[in-house]
Write an enzyme that holds these catalytic residues in place. Structure first.
Site, PDB file in Angstrom:
ATOM      1  N   TYR A 128       0.929  -1.099  -0.053  1.00  0.00           N
ATOM      2  CA  TYR A 128       0.100   0.039  -0.121  1.00  0.00           C
ATOM      3  C   TYR A 128       0.879   1.139   0.032  1.00  0.00           C
ATOM      4  O   TYR A 128       1.835   1.167   0.775  1.00  0.00           O
ATOM      5  CB  TYR A 128      -1.093   0.118   1.238  1.00  0.00           C
ATOM      6  CG  TYR A 128      -2.029  -0.805   1.266  1.00  0.00           C
ATOM      7  CD1 TYR A 128      -2.897  -0.710   0.040  1.00  0.00           C
ATOM      8  CD2 TYR A 128      -2.272  -2.085   2.178  1.00  0.00           C
ATOM      9  CE1 TYR A 128      -4.170  -1.511   0.204  1.00  0.00           C
ATOM     10  CE2 TYR A 128      -3.443  -2.614   2.154  1.00  0.00           C
ATOM     11  CZ  TYR A 128      -4.197  -2.640   1.167  1.00  0.00           C
ATOM     12  OH  TYR A 128      -5.397  -3.463   1.050  1.00  0.00           O
ATOM     13  N   HIS A 252     -10.997  -5.091  -5.922  1.00  0.00           N
ATOM     14  CA  HIS A 252     -11.072  -5.253  -4.452  1.00  0.00           C
ATOM     15  C   HIS A 252     -11.866  -6.205  -3.741  1.00  0.00           C
ATOM     16  O   HIS A 252     -12.212  -5.704  -2.554  1.00  0.00           O
ATOM     17  CB  HIS A 252     -10.740  -3.895  -4.003  1.00  0.00           C
ATOM     18  CG  HIS A 252      -9.588  -4.053  -2.701  1.00  0.00           C
ATOM     19  ND1 HIS A 252      -8.306  -3.232  -2.963  1.00  0.00           N
ATOM     20  CD2 HIS A 252      -9.800  -4.259  -1.503  1.00  0.00           C
ATOM     21  CE1 HIS A 252      -7.714  -3.303  -1.784  1.00  0.00           C
ATOM     22  NE2 HIS A 252      -8.581  -3.987  -0.916  1.00  0.00           N
ATOM     23  N   GLY A 284     -11.533 -12.142  -7.260  1.00  0.00           N
ATOM     24  CA  GLY A 284     -12.890 -11.525  -7.128  1.00  0.00           C
ATOM     25  C   GLY A 284     -14.062 -12.762  -7.229  1.00  0.00           C
ATOM     26  O   GLY A 284     -14.478 -12.992  -8.314  1.00  0.00           O
ATOM     27  N   GLY A 285     -14.359 -13.356  -6.226  1.00  0.00           N
ATOM     28  CA  GLY A 285     -15.445 -14.364  -6.307  1.00  0.00           C
ATOM     29  C   GLY A 285     -15.283 -15.840  -6.402  1.00  0.00           C
ATOM     30  O   GLY A 285     -15.945 -16.626  -6.903  1.00  0.00           O
ATOM     31  N   ILE A 286     -13.720 -15.788  -6.468  1.00  0.00           N
ATOM     32  CA  ILE A 286     -13.252 -17.240  -7.034  1.00  0.00           C
ATOM     33  C   ILE A 286     -13.731 -18.375  -5.895  1.00  0.00           C
ATOM     34  O   ILE A 286     -13.213 -18.183  -4.664  1.00  0.00           O
ATOM     35  CB  ILE A 286     -11.778 -17.479  -7.125  1.00  0.00           C
ATOM     36  CG1 ILE A 286     -11.402 -16.389  -8.413  1.00  0.00           C
ATOM     37  CG2 ILE A 286     -11.373 -18.981  -7.506  1.00  0.00           C
ATOM     38  CD1 ILE A 286     -12.229 -17.004  -9.699  1.00  0.00           C
ATOM     39  N   ARG A 307     -10.746 -14.496   0.671  1.00  0.00           N
ATOM     40  CA  ARG A 307     -11.752 -14.887   1.636  1.00  0.00           C
ATOM     41  C   ARG A 307     -11.716 -16.447   1.885  1.00  0.00           C
ATOM     42  O   ARG A 307     -11.537 -16.706   2.995  1.00  0.00           O
ATOM     43  CB  ARG A 307     -13.045 -14.482   1.198  1.00  0.00           C
ATOM     44  CG  ARG A 307     -13.375 -12.930   1.413  1.00  0.00           C
ATOM     45  CD  ARG A 307     -14.762 -12.470   1.106  1.00  0.00           C
ATOM     46  NE  ARG A 307     -14.987 -11.093   1.090  1.00  0.00           N
ATOM     47  CZ  ARG A 307     -14.964 -10.291   0.085  1.00  0.00           C
ATOM     48  NH1 ARG A 307     -14.718 -10.576  -1.252  1.00  0.00           N
ATOM     49  NH2 ARG A 307     -15.059  -8.865   0.425  1.00  0.00           N
TER      50      ARG A 307
END
EC number: 1.1.3.46
Length: 357
Positions: A128, A252, A284-286, A307
């Site tokens: 970052y 993100h 994203g969403g895998i 996640r």
């Protein structure tokens, strides 16, 4: 316990984590439209399988940033992993090392980057951009000295998105979780109803990254610099012109701009636009090996998974992450074989069709 799907791990994590910590992990920004859209977009992609192929030696391995990986996948950067298990990042790094999968150390890790990288395997470092440029570049130097193989520069966080779950919960870090890579003070631990202490503290620490920031990082390291958070074709082309070794097509995880397009929706256009000029990853969403196959069929070099790794960590520590990575490896190989692909390269030559969900 044996888990047969990533959904099993999500349920297990929900059962063991305090509600506000699960919300910190699960939530998106605003109405969570982009968070939901990430899954919807993947569910709309259908692969056209090929038949009568030689599948005697199916391999899921890839080469990325000059080294071999066991899967077209890396562990995404996730902040403060000791929120989910006492061993935090160390448990994830050990499991990823053993699975032959790269893992990304977060700037906001709750164990120092040096301790994590010492686990071995294939560490990458996520950066970052901080208000003090010298501190940012010092993190890059530390990552290179510690043996990290790439700098994953997150460019979509000029400040944190409005994460309403955290605001409603007045979410703050417990005293035993800190940003181990620098002296983050105590602001992220101060609980105030209606305010995310983490977002408030991040706003004090972070600065918007610019193309000049990218050039400063590139000039400071010989490692590949991967720009995470690219969604516009124009930005992807400029990233190649700026010498980026890779980009991550990403919104993100639906946690920044609510309403930002899902990465999977932009992946094909961006792969075509960069025309082999750099590695193109997506996140994203895998949620399955089938999702990994869809991403590779659309041209991705690899995917990032965040996640679900934290669900596994919360559910069963290092062993949970091991089970997750073994499950994904099995699912990826199974999906590739059923699609008639003996290699990830063959998977990238598959055609896809958009359906209605």
């Amino acid at each position: 316990m044996t888990y047969v799907s990533l959904a099993d791990l999500e349920r297990a994590a929900r059962d063991v984590l305090p509600g506000e910590i699960f919300d910190f992990l699960a939530g998106g920004s605003g109405t969570e439209a982009s968070l939901v859209a990430n899954r919807t977009a993947l569910e709309r992609v259908f692969v056209i399988p090929r038949m009568l192929r030689d599948l005697t030696d199916v391999t899921t391995e890839i080469d990325i940033f000059g080294r071999r990986a066991a899967l077209p996948m890396a562990v995404a950067p996730v902040a403060y992993q000791r929120l989910f298990h006492p061993e935090g990042e160390l448990a994830v790094a050990r499991a990823a090392r053993d699975a032959g999968v790269p893992y990304t150390i977060c700037t906001l890790s709750s164990v120092s980057l040096e301790e994590i990288a010492a686990v071995g395997g294939r560490p990458w470092f996520q950066l970052y951009w901080l208000r003090d440029e010298k501190r940012s570049l010092d993190l890059v130097r530390r990552a290179e000295d510690a043996g990290c193989e790439a700098i994953v520069f997150t460019v979509d966080v000029p400040w944190m998105g409005r994460r309403l779950r955290d605001m409603r919960n007045g979410f703050a870090l417990p005293e035993w979780v800190t940003a181990a890579n620098f002296d983050a003070g105590t602001a992220a631990h101060r609980r105030t109803q209606g305010v995310s202490a983490v977002a408030d503290h991040t706003a004090r620490e972070f600065a918007p990254a610019t193309w000049e920031s990218v050039e400063a990082v590139r000039a400071h390291t010989d490692l590949p610099v991967v720009l995470k958070g690219i969604l516009a074709v124009e930005d992807a082309r400029r990233a190649v012109d700026a010498g980026a070794g890779g980009i991550v097509v990403s919104n993100h995880g639906g946690r920044q701009l609510d309403g930002a397009v899902p990465g999977i929706e932009m992946l094909g256009e961006i792969v075509a636009a960069v025309s082999g000029g750099c590695e193109v990853l997506v996140d994203g969403g895998i949620r399955s090996g089938g999702d990994v196959l869809k991403a590779t069929a659309l041209g991705a070099s690899a995917v990032l998974v965040g996640r679900p790794v934290m669900w596994a960590l919360a559910a069963a520590g290092q062993d949970g992450v091991r089970q997750l990575l073994e499950l994904l490896a099995e699912e990826v190989r199974d999906a590739m074989g059923l699609a008639g692909c003996e290699s990830v390269g063959a998977a990238r030559r598959l055609n896809t069709k958009l359906g209605v969900v």
